[in-house]
Design a protein around this motif. Structure first.
Motif, short mmCIF file in Angstrom:
data_model
loop_
_atom_site.label_atom_id
_atom_site.label_comp_id
_atom_site.label_asym_id
_atom_site.label_seq_id
_atom_site.Cartn_x
_atom_site.Cartn_y
_atom_site.Cartn_z
N ALA B 34 0.86 -1.18 0.00
CA ALA B 34 0.00 0.00 0.00
C ALA B 34 0.90 1.23 0.00
N SER B 36 0.88 5.80 -0.44
CA SER B 36 0.22 7.09 -0.62
C SER B 36 1.29 8.12 -0.87
N TYR B 38 2.14 12.16 -2.66
CA TYR B 38 1.50 13.43 -2.99
C TYR B 38 2.50 14.39 -3.61
N GLU B 58 6.13 11.08 -0.09
CA GLU B 58 5.36 9.91 0.33
C GLU B 58 4.75 10.13 1.72
N GLU B 59 3.53 9.66 1.87
CA GLU B 59 2.93 9.60 3.20
C GLU B 59 3.27 8.25 3.82
N ASP B 61 4.61 4.01 2.33
CA ASP B 61 4.93 3.10 1.21
C ASP B 61 5.38 1.79 1.86
N TYR B 66 6.82 2.22 -4.42
CA TYR B 66 6.60 3.49 -5.09
C TYR B 66 7.92 4.23 -5.19
N SER B 122 -10.28 6.67 -10.17
CA SER B 122 -10.19 5.55 -9.24
C SER B 122 -10.68 4.29 -9.93
N GLN B 150 -0.52 17.71 0.26
CA GLN B 150 -0.96 16.41 0.74
C GLN B 150 -2.48 16.41 0.86
N TYR B 154 -2.77 13.85 -5.11
CA TYR B 154 -2.26 12.62 -4.51
C TYR B 154 -2.46 11.41 -5.41
N GLN B 156 -2.57 7.08 -4.79
CA GLN B 156 -2.61 6.05 -3.77
C GLN B 156 -2.94 4.69 -4.40
#
Lengths: 50, 163
Positions: B34, B36, B38, B58-59, B61, B66, B122, B150, B154, B156
């Motif tokens: 997973a 996320s 931005y 990255e938020e 990873d 990523y 999406s 953020q 973004y 994800q």
């Protein structure tokens, strides 16, 4: 002048909507600039950009 | 090697990394990749040109799949991924649209706004866990900067079902 501007100068009858799917100008953000990725216009031929 | 007790048939031997989707009970979530990411600084695409959006921060990873230098998600686990992205431009415009690319070709188009500033895409994509990658492209009728941040611009993704 951008690639879009050059094409519009050549074919002023085109509309912005034509560039959503019929004609696809693309930039891969890799420093190589804009290019024609797809040209599927039914009547106008794909231009040769110099 | 891990040895587990199977309540119905006895003892099963399970090697780490060999559990597949069929081994999981209904409703059990796996620990697949997973991420996320931005955009932290804006970019200015040419008008009416599908431009790869760069997400350089990255938020999270979870599986290091990523790449902030290429803005690509290349998961190392094969399966079906839920991918989402949102791109916002600085001022209201028309023909704002986002799309998801897989291996360099568009596979999903996002919402198209005739007067707004943002577009959202999406959907599901199968990724083979080795060479498949996804990216986000966007276009706007008038060249202008994105409005980064953020939760604003973004990208994800998460594994929802293993192959």
């Amino acid at each position: 002048m951008t690639l879009y501007d050059k094409i519009m100068a050549l074919y002023p009858e085109l509309q912005p909507q034509d560039f959503l799917t019929t004609i696809r100008l693309q930039n891969d953000s890799d420093g190589r600039g804009d290019y024609i990725a797809d040209w599927n216009h039914p009547t106008l031929p794909k231009p040769e950009i110099e | 090697m891990t040895v587990t007790i199977n309540g119905s048939t006895g003892i099963d031997k399970v090697q780490d990394g060999t559990i597949v989707q069929a081994d999981l009970a209904t409703g059990v979530a796996g620990t697949g990749p997973a991420f996320s990411a931005y955009q932290s600084s804006g970019q200015t695409p040419s008008s009416n040109t599908w431009t790869k959006i760069t997400f350089t921060s990255e938020e999270f990873d979870t599986n290091a799949n990523y790449d902030t230098s290429t803005s690509r998600f290349t998961p190392t686990v094969a399966g079906y991924y839920q991918i989402s992205a949102s791109v916002q431009f600085a001022t209201a415009n028309y023909n704002v649209r986002t799309s998801l690319y897989k291996n360099g070709a568009v596979v999903l188009y996002g919402t198209s706004s005739s007067t707004g500033v943002e577009s959202f895409v999406s959907g599901l994509a199968y990724l083979n866990g080795s060479t498949d990658y996804v990216e986000v492209y966007a276009t706007t009728a008038t060249s202008q900067a994105t409005g980064p941040g953020q939760g604003v611009v973004y990208f994800q993704g998460v594994l929802v079902r293993a192959a």
